[in-house]
Enzyme design. Sequence first.
Site, short mmCIF file in Angstrom:
data_model
loop_
_atom_site.label_atom_id
_atom_site.label_comp_id
_atom_site.label_asym_id
_atom_site.label_seq_id
_atom_site.Cartn_x
_atom_site.Cartn_y
_atom_site.Cartn_z
N HIS A 58 0.99 -0.91 0.13
CA HIS A 58 -0.02 0.06 0.07
C HIS A 58 0.40 1.38 0.31
O HIS A 58 0.80 2.56 -0.40
CB HIS A 58 -0.85 0.34 1.25
N HIS A 97 -8.81 -2.02 -5.74
CA HIS A 97 -8.21 -2.86 -4.08
C HIS A 97 -6.80 -3.46 -4.91
O HIS A 97 -5.98 -3.48 -4.92
CB HIS A 97 -8.58 -3.34 -3.32
N ASP A 153 -3.00 -3.02 -5.44
CA ASP A 153 -1.75 -4.21 -5.30
C ASP A 153 -0.64 -4.67 -5.90
O ASP A 153 0.49 -4.29 -6.17
CB ASP A 153 -2.82 -5.51 -4.42
N HIS A 157 -0.79 -11.57 -5.15
CA HIS A 157 0.95 -10.70 -4.68
C HIS A 157 2.32 -11.90 -5.18
O HIS A 157 3.00 -11.53 -6.16
CB HIS A 157 1.15 -10.72 -3.26
#
Length: 295
Positions: free
Chosen positions: A80, A242, A246, A269
């Site tokens: 973030h 969101h 990321d 991720h």
Amino acid sequence: MPHRPQRTIRRDARCSGVGFFHNRDATVRFRPAPAGHGVAFLRIDLPGAGPIPALIEHAVERHRRTALARDGVAVEMVEHVLAALAGLRIDNCLVELDAIEPPGLDGSALPYVEALLEAGIVEQDRPRALFVVEETVVVESVEEGGRIIVEPSEESELHLEYSLDYGADSPIPPQRFAIEVAPEIFAREVAPARTFVLETEVAALRAAGYGQRTTARDLLVFRADGTLIDNVLRSPDECARHKLLDCIGDFALLGCDVRGRFRAERSGHRLNRELVRRLRNPDLAAGRRPIRRAA
């Protein structure tokens, strides 16, 4: 995206709160840095610790987050912070932390963006490096069911698209969000999107020690029927936004601007980092060179 001047912040900025994973009080302080410095994290709670450059070479595996480590010192859940810096095109910054992770705040990058904008952004006297995607690259994860496709683009801005579909049984409906990444658009459309989790996952996460001081007001917790616990969506496609946030944070581990079109489908991720490694090391792409560095 033509070459542009590198940028840093005019003065210090800071945010304080509680870390989502390690449950500790944490303060992150953003400090201006000279041209060519890049983004680096410094653990000021560990005497003698050196800075950790925000580059894929220092990425280490962690569950549900992006972490960096160097010489035995780690920083976690940096995505973030990296998204806020990359989204605002802040290229040079020393990020000081007094804990292993930054504060989770409201689960988005918006508090970081607001603090950085209040500090001010200034241009520097050196051009920002630019990578240009020249060939299509695809990375996939059978385990996650995700895929990222990177293609050349004639557009001047980086184009990102995220498609989220967890199947018919998921309380989160299929959704898609796409953006041309520019500071004003990022701050308005992407930075406010918050972290999300299923209610059915919460018990296991807390049993692992995560989120002990986090409540449903600090992020989005979806019940099995698709409703939220103690919260409301900021947009119908907030989850896709969101996940795109990321991506911006993870892709910042390239350490440069990129010109190309990125289409992510259900990536997380780990797959994001795999793509960055592929782009940083073209030899991994079956001997092909998908990226060139613009002069």
